[in-house]
Design an enzyme around this catalytic site. Structure first.
Site, PDB file in Angstrom:
ATOM      1  CB  SER A   1      -1.209   0.068   1.005  1.00 49.03           C
ATOM      2  OG  SER A   1      -2.211   0.897   1.046  1.00 49.03           O
TER       3      SER A   1
ATOM      4  CG  HIS B   1      -5.771  -2.493   0.673  1.00 46.64           C
ATOM      5  ND1 HIS B   1      -4.905  -1.915  -0.123  1.00 46.64           N
ATOM      6  CD2 HIS B   1      -5.216  -2.430   2.132  1.00 46.64           C
ATOM      7  CE1 HIS B   1      -4.731  -1.599   0.077  1.00 46.64           C
ATOM      8  NE2 HIS B   1      -4.554  -0.826   1.230  1.00 46.64           N
TER       9      HIS B   1
ATOM     10  CG  ASP C   1      -6.715  -3.280  -2.761  1.00 49.42           C
ATOM     11  OD1 ASP C   1      -7.388  -2.430  -1.838  1.00 49.42           O
ATOM     12  OD2 ASP C   1      -5.694  -3.388  -2.769  1.00 49.42           O
TER      13      ASP C   1
END
Length: 283
Positions: free
Chosen positions: A137, A263, A225
């Protein structure tokens, strides 16, 4: 997570110690070092010096750069350390300045400084072992920043970069994350939200960075995601692939929606270590 003593990772993980590294005057960052599972029995009761010496044991070393929220003790990060440690990687997972028990204040340039210092520390101890950056991320932008800086300023190529749930740049990410959806319809969204990131010197330009890199680059993204949509990871891959002379060095792996990895949970896929080792040519 609350009520976690970051100095005592052994309460959550095997084969792991906590250490602290001064990355520049006045800034010290907290790091967990997990040694390969095959050395687990040997690691029992050993001190930090033993762990440092172990870095030169020829097992590859992952410098793990986590996402925006929480600390290195978040459950999905602990899972990552367990899975990749069991797959015989060393992992150095840091909390950037301003996170966890690290001092200082968060900034993009500061994050880059912290990771460069950890890279230098690891390289000084790891002998001929491979050292790679693994960003998740927000950490994907930090990984490409540091890899580019090493290449351009020192002529040093990191052994590999793995990007999990990546984005092109922070402006694109902010325009796509669900939390901003309600605001996008209002006039001034770009000025108030997106331009303010630039004013704060927050860019994380992975799309520009990958045009410069030449090291092996693996991009991982889950189809479901909901934080950073798949199309951002795909766009980054396409940018890298068109820029790389050796196309075999860039790979994009997607994980089907039915797996429910979202995610944060790609590291819960039992196939992950094999996929990474195959790409890196690690037996």
């Amino acid at each position: 997570p609350f009520f976690v003593d970051l100095r005592r990772p052994e309460l959550l993980l095997n084969n792991t110690v906590s250490l602290y590294l001064a990355t520049e005057p006045g800034v010290t960052v907290g790091i967990w070092h997990t040694v390969p599972g095959s050395r687990g029995a040997e690691a029992q009761g050993k001190d930090q010096r033993w762990y440092e010496d172990a870095l030169a044991d020829a097992h590859p070393v992952i410098i793990y750069l986590h996402g925006n929220g929480g600390t290195r003790a978040a459950s999905h990060r602990v899972q990552f350390l367990k899975v990749m440690g069991a797959a015989d990687f060393h992992i150095l997972a840091l909390d950037y300045r301003g996170y966890g028990d690290s001092s200082g204040h968060p900034s993009e340039s500061g994050f880059t400084t912290d990771v460069l210092a950890l890279y230098d520390w690891a390289k000084a101890r790891s002998g001929n072992s491979s050292v790679l950056f693994w960003g998740h991320s927000l950490g994907t932008g930090i990984a490409t920043n540091v890899a580019r800086k090493l290449q351009e300023e020192r002529g040093v190529q990191v052994d590999a970069v793995v990007l999990e749930a990546s984005y092109t740049n922070v402006r694109d990410a902010a325009a796509n994350i669900p939390i901003t959806k309600i605001y996008r319809q209002f006039p001034g969204f770009e000025y108030l939200i997106l331009d303010s990131l630039a004013l704060g010197n927050m860019f994380f330009r992975s799309d520009e960075n990958v045009k410069v890199l030449a090291c092996p680059l693996l991009i991982l993204h889950a189809e479901d995601d909901a934080v950073l949509p798949l199309h951002l990871g795909r766009k980054l891959f396409e940018t890298a692939r068109s820029a790389y002379k050796d196309k075999t060095k860039v790979k994009f792996i997607t994980f089907p929606e039915k797996l429910g990895l979202g995610h944060d949970y790609i590291s819960f896929n039992p196939e992950l270590p094999a996929l990474v080792k195959d790409f890196l040519n690690i037996k």
